[in-house]
Design a protein around this motif. Structure first.
Motif, mmCIF file in Angstrom:
data_model
loop_
_atom_site.group_PDB
_atom_site.id
_atom_site.type_symbol
_atom_site.label_atom_id
_atom_site.label_comp_id
_atom_site.label_asym_id
_atom_site.label_seq_id
_atom_site.Cartn_x
_atom_site.Cartn_y
_atom_site.Cartn_z
ATOM 1 N N TYR A 127 0.885 -1.168 0.000
ATOM 2 C CA TYR A 127 0.000 0.000 0.000
ATOM 3 C C TYR A 127 0.920 1.215 0.000
ATOM 4 C CZ TYR A 127 -3.807 3.116 1.312
ATOM 5 O OH TYR A 127 -4.728 4.128 1.323
ATOM 6 N N ILE A 128 0.988 1.942 -1.119
ATOM 7 C CA ILE A 128 1.998 2.996 -1.244
ATOM 8 C C ILE A 128 1.508 4.370 -0.816
ATOM 9 C CG2 ILE A 128 3.565 2.036 -2.981
ATOM 10 C CD1 ILE A 128 1.854 3.504 -5.098
ATOM 11 N N ASN A 129 0.225 4.637 -0.950
ATOM 12 C CA ASN A 129 -0.263 6.012 -0.794
ATOM 13 C C ASN A 129 -0.551 6.349 0.664
ATOM 14 O OD1 ASN A 129 -0.824 5.024 -3.524
ATOM 15 N ND2 ASN A 129 -1.653 7.050 -3.846
ATOM 16 N N PRO A 130 -0.808 7.623 0.954
ATOM 17 C CA PRO A 130 -1.344 7.957 2.278
ATOM 18 C C PRO A 130 -2.708 7.279 2.460
ATOM 19 C CG PRO A 130 -0.659 9.940 1.078
ATOM 20 C CD PRO A 130 -0.601 8.812 0.109
ATOM 21 N N VAL A 131 -3.210 7.302 3.698
ATOM 22 C CA VAL A 131 -4.498 6.659 3.976
ATOM 23 C C VAL A 131 -5.558 7.175 3.002
ATOM 24 C CG1 VAL A 131 -6.344 6.456 5.681
ATOM 25 C CG2 VAL A 131 -3.973 6.310 6.405
ATOM 26 N N CYS A 132 -6.346 6.265 2.509
ATOM 27 C CA CYS A 132 -7.429 6.585 1.568
ATOM 28 C C CYS A 132 -8.267 7.769 2.096
ATOM 29 C CB CYS A 132 -8.284 5.328 1.434
ATOM 30 S SG CYS A 132 -9.817 5.561 0.553
ATOM 31 N N ALA A 156 3.255 4.179 7.951
ATOM 32 C CA ALA A 156 2.346 5.194 7.413
ATOM 33 C C ALA A 156 2.880 5.740 6.096
ATOM 34 C CB ALA A 156 2.175 6.321 8.424
ATOM 35 N N GLU A 157 4.203 5.859 6.031
ATOM 36 C CA GLU A 157 4.800 6.420 4.818
ATOM 37 C C GLU A 157 5.871 5.465 4.316
ATOM 38 O OE1 GLU A 157 7.774 9.946 3.401
ATOM 39 O OE2 GLU A 157 7.275 9.773 5.523
ATOM 40 N N LYS A 158 5.825 5.169 3.031
ATOM 41 C CA LYS A 158 6.852 4.307 2.435
ATOM 42 C C LYS A 158 7.568 5.117 1.367
ATOM 43 C CE LYS A 158 3.632 0.974 3.739
ATOM 44 N NZ LYS A 158 2.164 0.953 3.683
ATOM 45 N N THR A 159 8.856 5.271 1.524
ATOM 46 C CA THR A 159 9.599 6.005 0.509
ATOM 47 C C THR A 159 9.886 5.080 -0.670
ATOM 48 O OG1 THR A 159 11.728 5.366 1.406
ATOM 49 C CG2 THR A 159 10.740 7.389 2.292
ATOM 50 N N ILE A 160 10.342 5.693 -1.764
ATOM 51 C CA ILE A 160 10.698 4.879 -2.924
ATOM 52 C C ILE A 160 11.815 3.913 -2.546
ATOM 53 C CG2 ILE A 160 11.724 4.967 -5.240
ATOM 54 C CD1 ILE A 160 10.122 7.524 -5.693
ATOM 55 N N GLU A 161 12.753 4.353 -1.720
ATOM 56 C CA GLU A 161 13.855 3.471 -1.314
ATOM 57 C C GLU A 161 13.327 2.302 -0.484
ATOM 58 O OE1 GLU A 161 14.028 6.839 -1.262
ATOM 59 O OE2 GLU A 161 15.287 6.772 -3.068
ATOM 60 N N ASP A 162 12.401 2.575 0.440
ATOM 61 C CA ASP A 162 11.804 1.480 1.223
ATOM 62 C C ASP A 162 11.209 0.433 0.285
ATOM 63 O OD1 ASP A 162 12.251 2.729 3.702
ATOM 64 O OD2 ASP A 162 10.306 3.749 3.663
ATOM 65 N N LEU A 181 0.674 -2.650 -6.382
ATOM 66 C CA LEU A 181 0.675 -1.389 -5.645
ATOM 67 C C LEU A 181 -0.768 -0.932 -5.482
ATOM 68 C CD1 LEU A 181 3.515 0.412 -7.678
ATOM 69 C CD2 LEU A 181 3.761 -0.865 -5.538
ATOM 70 N N ASN A 182 -1.175 -0.682 -4.244
ATOM 71 C CA ASN A 182 -2.528 -0.164 -4.086
ATOM 72 C C ASN A 182 -2.531 1.045 -3.167
ATOM 73 O OD1 ASN A 182 -2.534 -1.357 -1.498
ATOM 74 N ND2 ASN A 182 -3.357 -3.242 -2.339
ATOM 75 N N GLY A 183 -3.696 1.723 -3.111
ATOM 76 C CA GLY A 183 -3.671 2.984 -2.361
ATOM 77 C C GLY A 183 -5.001 3.681 -2.196
ATOM 78 N N PHE A 193 0.739 9.969 -7.839
ATOM 79 C CA PHE A 193 1.558 9.581 -6.686
ATOM 80 C C PHE A 193 2.304 8.282 -6.973
ATOM 81 C CE2 PHE A 193 2.452 7.834 -2.539
ATOM 82 C CZ PHE A 193 2.780 8.943 -1.772
ATOM 83 N N ALA A 194 1.631 7.377 -7.697
ATOM 84 C CA ALA A 194 2.225 6.046 -7.941
ATOM 85 C C ALA A 194 3.339 6.092 -8.980
ATOM 86 C CB ALA A 194 1.129 5.074 -8.397
ATOM 87 N N GLU A 195 3.314 7.109 -9.848
ATOM 88 C CA GLU A 195 4.220 7.114 -11.010
ATOM 89 C C GLU A 195 5.704 6.948 -10.646
ATOM 90 O OE1 GLU A 195 3.304 9.868 -14.186
ATOM 91 O OE2 GLU A 195 5.428 10.077 -14.633
ATOM 92 N N PRO A 196 6.248 7.727 -9.702
ATOM 93 C CA PRO A 196 7.679 7.536 -9.413
ATOM 94 C C PRO A 196 8.014 6.164 -8.838
ATOM 95 C CG PRO A 196 6.690 9.188 -7.948
ATOM 96 C CD PRO A 196 5.673 8.864 -8.976
ATOM 97 N N PHE A 197 7.089 5.568 -8.118
ATOM 98 C CA PHE A 197 7.323 4.212 -7.603
ATOM 99 C C PHE A 197 7.423 3.227 -8.783
ATOM 100 C CE2 PHE A 197 5.441 6.334 -3.972
ATOM 101 C CZ PHE A 197 6.116 5.817 -2.887
ATOM 102 N N ILE A 198 6.495 3.381 -9.711
ATOM 103 C CA ILE A 198 6.470 2.463 -10.856
ATOM 104 C C ILE A 198 7.747 2.627 -11.683
ATOM 105 C CG2 ILE A 198 5.264 1.938 -13.025
ATOM 106 C CD1 ILE A 198 2.711 3.067 -11.501
#
Ligand code: SF4
Length: 417
Positions: A127-132, A156-162, A181-183, A193-198
């Motif tokens: 779950y990558i995003n902040p709380v729904c 609560a927060e996951k960085t790209i590195e995490d 990846l969900n959010g 928000f998801a783009e840099p993770f992807i």
């Protein structure tokens, strides 16, 4: 004496009734493979004894109230386990996968990797995003516990590195091929928000990537992520009947509307390989006629259906709701497979993706009548799987920087009404 259930029938009944785990059962290192909320049960693999697929993976409810009075009880251990149905003393051998060792490792920010992502079957879920946002407005879906879990049971927060470090560990040690990846709902900014993770996962790790977010109206954002290499989009329409949808999913009903889910599905399905888009629906809340109609609408939109059997999850607003009935759920799952067969859906084609939270469409092949077209479809699926292997292998290669995508449109081009 009741007949022995096949592996898919057992999966369905276990989803409906849950299972008790005796305190005498030694799970050793197998416990706690799971995530809080929907996936808080015990991950198991049921051998099928069939040529259709060797095992069925599932997450058996164990914490919920109905599980405490289930006729199913886990026995055995520490090496071999079986589930006993106390109604007729039938014994079903099962396998309990080990807890991955990387769960206890820390990311470079000292976050335990199990608080970043967990395996849900054979793939990694994060779950990558902040709380729904729906949770902040008391408009959350009534079966959901995300608002209770994010920040407590998971970081609560996951960085790209995490996320990258966790992906690497899961790929190297658990052999995953797919990350989901969900959010939830992010006010129309979830895809952004998801783009840099992807981008980072595609460039640096090399995995098949699935995205599950509330649908957004700016459809060019889907095109952009498809260009970046997203392999799968899923859309959780949940319920078909408008009244049930409004009652159980008030945020989705008021903010998004049901038709947006199907439009987004159609948009992505028209631009991605067949079998790359799914629509998710929950069975066991509304009448099953609605669920089956929902399956047909998902398939008509060019997506494949994933059907989740309702789980009255502890901590959700529906924790006291009645649990679904086996016969009805069996009917739904047979209809799901039948819809896939009739529409030649490419199910079970991607490598090493077993989803433990739902009855996978190809699990339900075990329920189907053995007609001539059943064998045709199953042979066709196997041929497609072999033919698609090189493509999936290529899509799991890291793509060193930089994946270039078209710039965003100046004035919201590609938006739907
Ligand atoms: S959209 Fe609904 S199910 Fe998804 S996270 Fe938000 S409240 Fe939960």
């Amino acid at each position: 004496m009741k007949r022995l259930l096949n592996a898919c029938e057992l999966e369905i009944d276990l989803f409906c009734r849950g299972m008790r785990v005796s305190p005498l059962v030694d799970l050793g290192t197998r416990a706690s493979r799971t995530r809080a909320g929907l996936g808080s049960g015990l991950e198991i693999a049921i051998p099928t004894g069939s040529w259709l697929k060797p095992e069925i993976w599932m997450n058996v409810p164990t914490a919920e109230r109905h599980a405490q009075v289930s006729p199913y009880v886990l026995q055995g251990g520490p090496e071999s386990f079986h589930v006993v149905d106390e109604r007729d003393d039938q014994r079903y051998p099962i396998r309990i996968p080990s807890r991955p060792r990387w769960y206890d490792r820390l990311t470079s920010r000292d976050i335990p990797m199990s608080r970043v992502g967990v395996l849900q079957g054979t793939y990694l879920g994060i779950y990558i995003n902040p709380v729904c946002d729906f949770w902040k407005q008391d408009l959350n879906c009534r079966f959901c516990t995300t608002g209770c879990n994010v920040g407590s049971n998971e970081a609560a927060e996951k960085t790209i590195e995490d996320v990258l470090e966790t992906c690497w560990a899961a790929k190297q040690e658990s052999g995953i091929s797919f990350i989901h990846l969900n959010g939830g709902f992010q006010g129309g900014h979830g895809l952004e928000f998801a783009e840099p993770f992807i981008r980072a996962i595609k460039e640096e790790v090399g995995l098949l990537v699935g995205v599950q977010l509330a649908p957004e109206r700016e459809f060019w954002r889907y095109d952009r992520l498809i260009q970046l290499g997203v392999d799968h989009f899923s859309f959780c329409v949940e319920l078909l009947d408008a009244d049930w949808f409004a009652r159980v999913c008030p945020g989705k009903a008021r903010t998004l509307g049901q038709s947006l889910f199907f439009k987004a599905m159609e948009h992505c399905a028209a631009r991605m390989p067949r079998g790359a888009v799914s629509g998710e629906i929950i069975a066991g809340i509304e009448p099953i006629e609605n669920t089956i109609e929902g399956i047909d609408r998902i398939v008509a939109a060019g997506a494949f259906p994933t059907v989740c059997i309702f789980r009255p999850t502890i901590g959700s607003a529906m924790e006291d709701a009645p649990f679904p009935q086996y016969e009805e759920m069996r009917t739904v799952m047979a209809a799901m497979y039948d819809a896939c067969r009739r529409h030649r859906m490419r199910i079970g084609v991607a490598p090493n993706i077993e989803v433990s939270l739902v009855v996978n469409p190809d699990d339900a092949a075990l329920l189907a009548p053995r007609t001539l077209d059943f064998y045709r479809y199953e042979l066709w699926r196997r041929a497609i799987r072999v033919a698609a292997k090189p493509m999936f292998a290529a899509r799991q290669q890291a793509r060193p920087r930089r994946v270039s995508v078209a710039p965003p449109p100046d004035c919201g081009g590609g938006m739907v009404a």
